[in-house]
Design a protein around this motif. Structure first.
Motif, PDB file in Angstrom:
ATOM      1  N   ALA A  70      -6.326  -0.537 -10.094  1.00 10.13           N
ATOM      2  CA  ALA A  70      -6.834  -0.322 -11.447  1.00 10.13           C
ATOM      3  C   ALA A  70      -8.208   0.354 -11.398  1.00 10.13           C
ATOM      4  CB  ALA A  70      -6.913  -1.660 -12.193  1.00 10.13           C
ATOM      5  N   LYS A  71      -9.066  -0.143 -10.507  1.00  9.47           N
ATOM      6  CA  LYS A  71     -10.419   0.418 -10.423  1.00  9.47           C
ATOM      7  C   LYS A  71     -10.383   1.875  -9.995  1.00  9.47           C
ATOM      8  CE  LYS A  71     -12.969  -3.795  -9.394  1.00  9.47           C
ATOM      9  NZ  LYS A  71     -13.307  -4.691  -8.279  1.00  9.47           N
ATOM     10  N   GLU A  72      -9.468   2.187  -9.057  1.00 12.46           N
ATOM     11  CA  GLU A  72      -9.437   3.528  -8.507  1.00 12.46           C
ATOM     12  C   GLU A  72      -8.824   4.527  -9.477  1.00 12.46           C
ATOM     13  OE1 GLU A  72      -7.571   3.735  -4.672  1.00 12.46           O
ATOM     14  OE2 GLU A  72      -7.605   5.936  -4.651  1.00 12.46           O
ATOM     15  N   VAL A  73      -7.798   4.065 -10.212  1.00 15.10           N
ATOM     16  CA  VAL A  73      -6.955   5.012 -10.932  1.00 15.10           C
ATOM     17  C   VAL A  73      -7.094   4.961 -12.450  1.00 15.10           C
ATOM     18  CG1 VAL A  73      -4.538   5.466 -11.478  1.00 15.10           C
ATOM     19  CG2 VAL A  73      -5.252   5.227  -9.093  1.00 15.10           C
ATOM     20  N   ALA A  74      -7.308   3.761 -13.001  1.00 16.35           N
ATOM     21  CA  ALA A  74      -7.169   3.618 -14.453  1.00 16.35           C
ATOM     22  C   ALA A  74      -8.308   4.288 -15.218  1.00 16.35           C
ATOM     23  CB  ALA A  74      -7.105   2.137 -14.820  1.00 16.35           C
ATOM     24  N   ASP A  75      -7.924   4.985 -16.313  1.00 16.61           N
ATOM     25  CA  ASP A  75      -8.927   5.432 -17.265  1.00 16.61           C
ATOM     26  C   ASP A  75      -9.290   4.275 -18.183  1.00 16.61           C
ATOM     27  OD1 ASP A  75      -8.874   8.244 -16.549  1.00 16.61           O
ATOM     28  OD2 ASP A  75      -6.840   8.227 -17.357  1.00 16.61           O
ATOM     29  N   ARG A  76      -8.293   3.420 -18.378  1.00 17.25           N
ATOM     30  CA  ARG A  76      -8.472   2.360 -19.348  1.00 17.25           C
ATOM     31  C   ARG A  76      -7.676   1.137 -18.879  1.00 17.25           C
ATOM     32  NH1 ARG A  76      -6.463   2.845 -25.264  1.00 17.25           N
ATOM     33  NH2 ARG A  76      -5.403   4.621 -24.335  1.00 17.25           N
ATOM     34  N   GLU A 100      -2.169  13.895  -9.420  1.00 16.12           N
ATOM     35  CA  GLU A 100      -1.501  15.119  -9.877  1.00 16.12           C
ATOM     36  C   GLU A 100      -1.513  15.245 -11.387  1.00 16.12           C
ATOM     37  OE1 GLU A 100       2.379  14.947  -8.262  1.00 16.12           O
ATOM     38  OE2 GLU A 100       1.711  15.316  -6.208  1.00 16.12           O
ATOM     39  N   GLY A 101      -2.015  14.202 -12.074  1.00 16.37           N
ATOM     40  CA  GLY A 101      -2.128  14.307 -13.523  1.00 16.37           C
ATOM     41  C   GLY A 101      -1.000  13.656 -14.296  1.00 16.37           C
ATOM     42  N   MET A 102      -0.202  12.825 -13.635  1.00 13.65           N
ATOM     43  CA  MET A 102       0.875  12.135 -14.344  1.00 13.65           C
ATOM     44  C   MET A 102       0.290  11.128 -15.334  1.00 13.65           C
ATOM     45  SD  MET A 102       4.019  11.485 -14.952  1.00 13.65           S
ATOM     46  CE  MET A 102       5.055  12.231 -13.701  1.00 13.65           C
ATOM     47  N   THR A 103       0.851  11.106 -16.530  1.00 12.33           N
ATOM     48  CA  THR A 103       0.476  10.090 -17.508  1.00 12.33           C
ATOM     49  C   THR A 103       1.202   8.801 -17.139  1.00 12.33           C
ATOM     50  OG1 THR A 103       0.508  11.893 -19.106  1.00 12.33           O
ATOM     51  CG2 THR A 103       0.242   9.664 -19.982  1.00 12.33           C
ATOM     52  N   MET A 104       0.473   7.711 -17.036  1.00 12.25           N
ATOM     53  CA  MET A 104       1.087   6.481 -16.535  1.00 12.25           C
ATOM     54  C   MET A 104       0.634   5.250 -17.306  1.00 12.25           C
ATOM     55  SD  MET A 104       0.082   7.394 -12.557  1.00 12.25           S
ATOM     56  CE  MET A 104       0.702   5.970 -11.751  1.00 12.25           C
ATOM     57  N   ILE A 105       1.576   4.326 -17.494  1.00 12.32           N
ATOM     58  CA  ILE A 105       1.222   2.975 -17.922  1.00 12.32           C
ATOM     59  C   ILE A 105       1.669   2.053 -16.794  1.00 12.32           C
ATOM     60  CG2 ILE A 105       1.593   1.125 -19.592  1.00 12.32           C
ATOM     61  CD1 ILE A 105       2.213   3.197 -21.684  1.00 12.32           C
ATOM     62  N   HIS A 139       0.811  -1.209   0.000  1.00 11.03           N
ATOM     63  CA  HIS A 139       0.000   0.000   0.000  1.00 11.03           C
ATOM     64  C   HIS A 139       0.851   1.269   0.000  1.00 11.03           C
ATOM     65  CE1 HIS A 139       0.645   1.204   4.217  1.00 11.03           C
ATOM     66  NE2 HIS A 139       0.893  -0.075   4.371  1.00 11.03           N
ATOM     67  N   GLU A 140       2.057   1.209   0.641  1.00 12.46           N
ATOM     68  CA  GLU A 140       2.960   2.376   0.645  1.00 12.46           C
ATOM     69  C   GLU A 140       3.243   2.823  -0.782  1.00 12.46           C
ATOM     70  OE1 GLU A 140       6.663   1.152   2.242  1.00 12.46           O
ATOM     71  OE2 GLU A 140       5.982   1.008   4.314  1.00 12.46           O
ATOM     72  N   VAL A 141       3.503   1.831  -1.621  1.00 13.40           N
ATOM     73  CA  VAL A 141       3.874   2.131  -3.007  1.00 13.40           C
ATOM     74  C   VAL A 141       2.640   2.557  -3.798  1.00 13.40           C
ATOM     75  CG1 VAL A 141       4.830   1.156  -5.126  1.00 13.40           C
ATOM     76  CG2 VAL A 141       5.844   0.572  -2.913  1.00 13.40           C
ATOM     77  N   LEU A 142       1.541   1.823  -3.594  1.00 16.30           N
ATOM     78  CA  LEU A 142       0.312   2.165  -4.326  1.00 16.30           C
ATOM     79  C   LEU A 142      -0.164   3.567  -3.968  1.00 16.30           C
ATOM     80  CD1 LEU A 142      -1.684  -1.195  -4.288  1.00 16.30           C
ATOM     81  CD2 LEU A 142      -0.376  -0.176  -6.168  1.00 16.30           C
ATOM     82  N   ASP A 143      -0.043   3.929  -2.682  1.00 17.37           N
ATOM     83  CA  ASP A 143      -0.464   5.274  -2.264  1.00 17.37           C
ATOM     84  C   ASP A 143       0.291   6.351  -3.049  1.00 17.37           C
ATOM     85  OD1 ASP A 143      -2.183   4.151  -0.510  1.00 17.37           O
ATOM     86  OD2 ASP A 143      -1.012   4.569   1.306  1.00 17.37           O
ATOM     87  N   MET A 189       1.640   6.008  -5.957  1.00 16.02           N
ATOM     88  CA  MET A 189       1.211   5.976  -7.360  1.00 16.02           C
ATOM     89  C   MET A 189      -0.149   6.659  -7.540  1.00 16.02           C
ATOM     90  SD  MET A 189       2.568   2.138  -8.193  1.00 16.02           S
ATOM     91  CE  MET A 189       1.717   1.987  -9.757  1.00 16.02           C
ATOM     92  N   VAL A 190      -1.030   6.464  -6.573  1.00 10.26           N
ATOM     93  CA  VAL A 190      -2.342   7.127  -6.644  1.00 10.26           C
ATOM     94  C   VAL A 190      -2.156   8.644  -6.579  1.00 10.26           C
ATOM     95  CG1 VAL A 190      -4.519   7.501  -5.416  1.00 10.26           C
ATOM     96  CG2 VAL A 190      -3.630   5.173  -5.705  1.00 10.26           C
TER      97      VAL A 190
END
Lengths: 252, 214
Positions: A209-215, A195-200, A183-187, A189-190
């Motif tokens: 994935a549910k919380e963050v992913a657009d796709r 902040e609007g970072m583009t991420m893959i 969770h430390e790492v996921l937090d 990343m969330v």
């Protein structure tokens, strides 16, 4: 800081990408594109080519065929072009790959000092800010061997951010981390996503994935077999392969 | 018959030989390390042709006796006009020989660094050279010290080969004392003790370094 201003249009266009290792074709023609600020989660069974795909995007694995257009430029195989590409794309690895001979602070400052020729003092001031951002101010002078996996991975994220990337690639960032530290790492990343970072992100963390992913993009045997919003893919998967994979992940 | 008195009476002569052995070792080791690092890097990153040439050099040296190299440099090279005095000839031969071994030491140390390290460096936008300079070599340094110390100890012993070109090193002087005093045993044992005094600390150091690296 993260999320520099990028002109309108697609940030990344991957077109008919192929990658072979000898006779083994791992990626068999993958195409997709991404807008700025978009968050894409890449899923699929092991061996589906998802890690290889993200490694091709910053040319750590040179693609065998196809093209990558980043920020409006088609990437050519010339050395300087690839180095510029890598400067603008941050990467976080499954095995962290933090530099064991350097402290957390030096790990984060090294990229700007060596690649961008930022004066060391300036780079270290910003490195301190980035360590604070990932919650590791108190670990600045520690070497990786003295840190947990979750801490090392957060140093690795700060190290990538220090280059002000326009795109961040995460290759199974939590797969080598103790369950209670994930969770430390996921937090972090969330927070980046907010902040609007583009991420893959290559991950099996459905919650993330549910919380963050657009796709969500689902890969199998070197091809994209399904793509959609998290609720589309998770709740109404179209392909049988996706269904069976998701049922196993749910159980896990 | 072994007699301490023979060693003690001839100690200055033995020690002057030991000094030759020591200085020859240090000079050869210095050039062998510099050349070995260079050859090792060229072998790994110099591309196909340079890689093949350096590989040929490494294998040629490893497959022939060091003594042969010394004899070639001192006795055969003058035929084609390259005249080197004893000490430089010996140092050049030993450096050429040990550079090959040391190149392999550096190569295996660099290859022992996980691939993810250079990938991480490259992913920041570093060039191959920058990745080597700032990420790989600093990590290699500690791993390289114990095997380098071993090579140093081996070189101390291999300098005894220069007795074949009549260089007055420790072994050669011991032989002279034996001939002079008609006592062969004592000066050779004296030489053995002095060799051990030189090699033992180096090997101990290597062992303690190995423990630290683990």
């Amino acid at each position: 800081m993260a999320g520099d201003v990028v002109p309108e249009g697609k940030l990344l266009v991957v077109d008919q990408l192929h990658k072979s290792f000898g006779a083994l074709e791992v990626i068999k023609g993958v195409s997709f594109d991404m807008d700025c600020r978009e968050r894409l989660v890449l899923m699929g069974p092991s061996g589906s080519g998802k890690s290889t795909l993200v490694r091709c995007i910053n040319w750590i694995e040179p693609p065998s065929a196809g093209s990558i257009t980043f920020d409006g430029r088609v990437v050519e195989t010339g050395k300087s072009d690839i180095r510029r590409l890598r400067e603008e794309i941050g990467m976080v690895f499954q095995q962290f790959n933090v530099f064991p001979h350097l402290t957390a602070l030096q790990n984060v400052a090294l990229g700007p000092v060596v690649v961008k020729k930022t004066p060391r003092k300036e780079a270290e001031i910003e490195a301190m800010e980035l360590l604070a951002k990932v919650g590791l101010s108190h670990r600045a002078d520690h070497k990786p061997a003295q840190m947990s996996g979750g801490e090392q991975q957060r140093v690795a994220i700060a190290r990538a951010l220090a280059m002000h990337p326009k795109l961040m690639l995460f290759d199974e960032p939590t797969s080598s981390i103790d369950v209670e530290l994930i969770h430390e790492v996921l937090d972090v990343m969330v927070k980046l996503a907010d902040e609007g970072m583009t991420m893959i992100v290559v991950t099996h963390e459905m919650g993330f994935a549910k919380e963050v992913a657009d796709r969500v993009v689902f890969m199998d045997q070197g091809l994209i077999i399904e793509t959609g919003t998290p609720s589309e893919v998770f709740e109404h998967p179209q392909c049988e392969r996706t269904q069976s994979f998701l049922s196993k992940v749910h159980l896990a | 018959m072994f007699k301490w008195s023979i060693i003690l009476d001839n100690l200055p002569f033995l020690l002057s030989g030991a000094w030759t052995t020591f200085s020859l070792t240090v000079v050869s080791m210095f050039f062998a390390t510099v050349a070995g690092l260079l050859v090792g890097l060229l072998n790994m990153f110099g591309g196909k042709i340079v890689g093949a040439i350096t590989r040929l050099y490494i294998e040629a040296v490893r497959g022939t006796p060091a003594l042969l190299l010394i004899l070639i440099v001192y006795y055969a090279l003058p035929i084609i006009g390259v005249n080197l005095p004893q000490f430089p000839a010996a140092a050049v031969s030993l450096a050429v020989c040990y550079a090959a071994y040391i190149a392999e030491v550096f190569r295996s140390a660099v290859e022992s660094i996980p691939k993810g390290q250079s990938e991480a460096a490259l992913s920041l936008g570093m060039s191959q050279t920058q990745a080597l300079r700032y990420v790989i070599l600093p990590q290699t340094f500690r791993r390289v010290l114990p095997p380098l110390a071993n090579e140093f100890a081996a070189l101390i012993k291999d300098t005894s080969l220069v007795a074949f070109i009549s260089m007055q090193d420790l072994l050669f002087n011991a032989k002279i004392i034996g001939a002079r005093t008609y006592n062969i045993m004592s000066p050779y044992i004296g030489a053995a003790i002095i060799y051990l005094i030189m090699t033992t600390p180096v090997m101990q150091w290597s062992r303690s370094l190995e423990k630290k690296v683990d």
